[in-house]
Design a protein around this motif. Structure first.
Motif, PDB file in Angstrom:
ATOM      1  N   LEU A 258       8.455   6.490 -11.164  1.00  0.00           N
ATOM      2  CA  LEU A 258       9.227   7.127 -10.690  1.00  0.00           C
ATOM      3  C   LEU A 258      10.013   7.565 -12.217  1.00  0.00           C
ATOM      4  N   GLY A 259      10.410   6.920 -12.815  1.00  0.00           N
ATOM      5  CA  GLY A 259      10.840   7.373 -14.335  1.00  0.00           C
ATOM      6  C   GLY A 259      10.766   7.014 -15.429  1.00  0.00           C
ATOM      7  N   ARG A 260      10.651   7.479 -16.744  1.00  0.00           N
ATOM      8  CA  ARG A 260      10.351   6.973 -18.052  1.00  0.00           C
ATOM      9  C   ARG A 260      11.440   7.348 -18.824  1.00  0.00           C
ATOM     10  N   LEU A 261      11.222   6.326 -19.999  1.00  0.00           N
ATOM     11  CA  LEU A 261      12.230   6.762 -21.122  1.00  0.00           C
ATOM     12  C   LEU A 261      11.524   5.640 -22.294  1.00  0.00           C
ATOM     13  N   GLY A 262      11.036   6.490 -23.011  1.00  0.00           N
ATOM     14  CA  GLY A 262      10.648   6.157 -24.536  1.00  0.00           C
ATOM     15  C   GLY A 262       8.884   5.378 -23.662  1.00  0.00           C
ATOM     16  N   SER A 263       8.699   4.137 -23.598  1.00  0.00           N
ATOM     17  CA  SER A 263       7.593   3.554 -23.241  1.00  0.00           C
ATOM     18  C   SER A 263       8.390   2.331 -21.621  1.00  0.00           C
ATOM     19  N   LEU A 264       9.330   2.619 -20.711  1.00  0.00           N
ATOM     20  CA  LEU A 264       9.239   2.076 -20.148  1.00  0.00           C
ATOM     21  C   LEU A 264       8.848   2.874 -19.245  1.00  0.00           C
ATOM     22  N   GLU A 265       8.283   3.026 -18.022  1.00  0.00           N
ATOM     23  CA  GLU A 265       8.631   3.002 -16.205  1.00  0.00           C
ATOM     24  C   GLU A 265       8.942   2.290 -15.517  1.00  0.00           C
ATOM     25  N   VAL A 266       9.327   2.846 -14.956  1.00  0.00           N
ATOM     26  CA  VAL A 266       9.988   2.018 -13.587  1.00  0.00           C
ATOM     27  C   VAL A 266       8.678   3.339 -12.133  1.00  0.00           C
ATOM     28  N   ARG A 267       8.954   2.189 -11.178  1.00  0.00           N
ATOM     29  CA  ARG A 267       7.487   2.871 -10.116  1.00  0.00           C
ATOM     30  C   ARG A 267       7.531   1.846  -9.350  1.00  0.00           C
ATOM     31  N   LEU A 268       6.865   1.126  -8.077  1.00  0.00           N
ATOM     32  CA  LEU A 268       6.734   0.638  -6.674  1.00  0.00           C
ATOM     33  C   LEU A 268       5.767  -0.354  -7.264  1.00  0.00           C
TER      34      LEU A 268
ATOM     35  N   GLU B 201       0.569  -1.032   0.482  1.00  0.00           N
ATOM     36  CA  GLU B 201      -0.354  -0.070  -0.213  1.00  0.00           C
ATOM     37  C   GLU B 201       1.074   1.209  -0.284  1.00  0.00           C
ATOM     38  N   THR B 202       1.935   1.016   0.559  1.00  0.00           N
ATOM     39  CA  THR B 202       2.651   2.422   0.335  1.00  0.00           C
ATOM     40  C   THR B 202       3.254   2.818  -0.617  1.00  0.00           C
ATOM     41  N   PRO B 203       4.220   2.892  -1.466  1.00  0.00           N
ATOM     42  CA  PRO B 203       4.525   2.794  -2.766  1.00  0.00           C
ATOM     43  C   PRO B 203       3.947   4.128  -3.134  1.00  0.00           C
ATOM     44  N   ALA B 204       1.987   4.135  -3.284  1.00  0.00           N
ATOM     45  CA  ALA B 204       1.392   5.129  -4.134  1.00  0.00           C
ATOM     46  C   ALA B 204       1.195   6.215  -3.541  1.00  0.00           C
ATOM     47  N   ALA B 205       1.250   5.475  -2.435  1.00  0.00           N
ATOM     48  CA  ALA B 205       0.705   6.965  -1.246  1.00  0.00           C
ATOM     49  C   ALA B 205       2.590   8.528  -1.987  1.00  0.00           C
ATOM     50  N   LEU B 206       3.523   7.426  -1.953  1.00  0.00           N
ATOM     51  CA  LEU B 206       4.763   8.211  -1.369  1.00  0.00           C
ATOM     52  C   LEU B 206       5.063   9.242  -2.660  1.00  0.00           C
ATOM     53  N   PHE B 207       4.976   8.264  -3.470  1.00  0.00           N
ATOM     54  CA  PHE B 207       5.361   8.958  -5.458  1.00  0.00           C
ATOM     55  C   PHE B 207       4.312   9.258  -6.102  1.00  0.00           C
ATOM     56  N   THR B 208       3.745  10.391  -6.345  1.00  0.00           N
ATOM     57  CA  THR B 208       3.231  10.226  -7.907  1.00  0.00           C
ATOM     58  C   THR B 208       3.943  12.090  -8.403  1.00  0.00           C
ATOM     59  N   SER B 209       3.403  10.858  -9.934  1.00  0.00           N
ATOM     60  CA  SER B 209       3.759  12.556 -10.647  1.00  0.00           C
ATOM     61  C   SER B 209       2.448  12.620 -11.816  1.00  0.00           C
ATOM     62  N   PRO B 210       2.520  14.136 -11.683  1.00  0.00           N
ATOM     63  CA  PRO B 210       1.408  14.232 -12.410  1.00  0.00           C
ATOM     64  C   PRO B 210       0.475  13.741 -13.417  1.00  0.00           C
ATOM     65  N   ASP B 211       1.287  13.158 -14.134  1.00  0.00           N
ATOM     66  CA  ASP B 211      -0.344  12.605 -15.336  1.00  0.00           C
ATOM     67  C   ASP B 211       0.533  10.675 -14.926  1.00  0.00           C
ATOM     68  N   SER B 212       1.383  10.441 -14.491  1.00  0.00           N
ATOM     69  CA  SER B 212       0.902   8.719 -14.162  1.00  0.00           C
ATOM     70  C   SER B 212       1.658   8.546 -12.381  1.00  0.00           C
TER      71      SER B 212
ATOM     72  N   ALA C 257       7.679 -10.115   1.657  1.00  0.00           N
ATOM     73  CA  ALA C 257       6.357  -9.140   2.415  1.00  0.00           C
ATOM     74  C   ALA C 257       7.254  -8.175   3.231  1.00  0.00           C
ATOM     75  N   ALA C 258       8.261  -7.787   3.202  1.00  0.00           N
ATOM     76  CA  ALA C 258       8.402  -6.860   4.588  1.00  0.00           C
ATOM     77  C   ALA C 258       9.349  -5.704   3.312  1.00  0.00           C
ATOM     78  N   CYS C 259       9.268  -6.437   2.160  1.00  0.00           N
ATOM     79  CA  CYS C 259      10.860  -5.740   1.283  1.00  0.00           C
ATOM     80  C   CYS C 259       9.266  -4.669  -0.182  1.00  0.00           C
ATOM     81  N   ASP C 260       9.572  -3.333  -0.368  1.00  0.00           N
ATOM     82  CA  ASP C 260       9.511  -3.476  -1.550  1.00  0.00           C
ATOM     83  C   ASP C 260      10.042  -3.716  -2.856  1.00  0.00           C
ATOM     84  N   HIS C 261       9.352  -3.573  -3.767  1.00  0.00           N
ATOM     85  CA  HIS C 261       9.803  -4.194  -5.186  1.00  0.00           C
ATOM     86  C   HIS C 261       9.758  -3.063  -6.684  1.00  0.00           C
ATOM     87  N   LEU C 262      10.940  -2.771  -6.765  1.00  0.00           N
ATOM     88  CA  LEU C 262      11.095  -1.645  -7.234  1.00  0.00           C
ATOM     89  C   LEU C 262      11.367  -2.012  -8.836  1.00  0.00           C
ATOM     90  N   LEU C 263      10.110  -2.110  -9.967  1.00  0.00           N
ATOM     91  CA  LEU C 263       9.829  -2.962 -11.338  1.00  0.00           C
ATOM     92  C   LEU C 263       9.718  -1.505 -12.416  1.00  0.00           C
TER      93      LEU C 263
END
Length: 281
Positions: A20-30, A5-16, A72-78
């Motif tokens: 946490l980052g974008r390059l072409g069709s690639l995006e990185v987020r939790l 539940e945590t990541p969506a509350a912590l990081f926001t971007s105006p359009d998505s 279960a205790a980790c965040d997963h960067l994708l």
């Protein structure tokens, strides 16, 4: 609040939201859902077990997922490829597992404590915030500079949000015979060892010496060329290496311990990743 539940509350971007980052069709987020974490575990299984030949336990064979009690205790960067015409959890092409010190208590310690005396470092510096990096993998067709840069942009944004002072974790050479990597291990021992204030030693029962060749016999260029890209990337950022290698029989690897204080990261990398991360904070 759970790590899902945590990541969506912590990081926001105006359009998505959550990006946490974008390059072409690639995006990185939790990861935000159980389905995304399960998809990351499936990717890890395909890389570690199917591609690299890690030993499969019965549960892993049945579920075709690389999972353990730390997830279960980790965040997963994708990393997602949004050009893939599939549901979001099927767009995942890369992953990194992130375990903060305060979350490690839920998992009864850090994963790498099974190989190295991590407590020696964390208990000696109780005022610092630690982050363990692990389970890094990327689909073969996405193993490029831009995918790695997106992962590091995401890690840097995560470190800033959680005020991380030190990153650490195990990094692997393929194969369970340290002598096969004598040149690279010896180079790391002679040139990249942590000083006493940061040093972490392999557990006595698992300790494998790294000084397999004398310093004068080492060709630095050849040694660096022979290293896995992930380890070279850590070194470029300013990482130090712990004392001793460890053979991981289950995963068929020879591991070294990485210690990366944020204060050691080169200013040019801070500027590069920080500028990009600011766009998505």
């Amino acid at each position: 609040m759970s790590s899902i539940e945590t990541p969506a509350a912590l990081f926001t971007s105006p359009d998505s939201p959550g990006v946490l980052g974008r390059l072409g069709s690639l995006e990185v987020r939790l990861a935000r859902t159980a389905a995304e974490i399960a998809a990351a575990q499936e990717l890890r299984f395909r890389i570690f077990f199917d591609e690299l030949g890690a030993m499969q336990e019965n549960a892993a064979i049945l579920e075709e997922r690389d999972a353990d009690r730390f997830d279960a205790a980790c965040d997963h960067l994708l990393v997602y490829d949004t050009a893939i015409a599939e549901p979001e959890h099927r767009q995942i092409v890369g992953t990194y597992r992130l375990l903060r010190g305060e979350m490690a208590r839920e998992a009864h310690g850090f994963y790498s404590a099974g190989e190295y005396d991590v407590d020696r470092l964390t208990l000696a510096k109780p005022d610092l915030h630690f982050l363990e990096l692990g389970r890094s993998c990327v689909k073969p067709e996405y193993r490029s500079k831009r995918t790695v840069e997106l992962l590091w942009q995401g890690i840097w944004a995560y470190c800033r949000r959680h005020r991380i002072d030190v990153m650490f974790g195990c990094a692997s050479f393929p194969g369970a015979i340290p002598a096969a990597h004598a040149l690279a291990l010896s180079f790391l021992h002679h040139n990249c060892r942590a000083d006493a204030d940061w040093d972490v030693r392999a557990l006595p029962q698992r300790y494998q010496p790294m000084d397999l060749m004398p310093r004068e016999a080492i060709n630095p260029k050849v040694a660096l060329f022979s290293m896995p890209p992930l380890i070279k990337g850590y070194l470029r950022l300013g990482a130090m290496i712990g004392d001793g290698a460890v053979v991981d029989q289950a995963f068929g690897t020879t591991d070294v311990f990485i210690i990366l204080p944020v204060s050691h990261i080169s200013t040019r990398y801070i500027t590069y990743y920080g500028a990009e991360a600011d766009r998505f904070m």
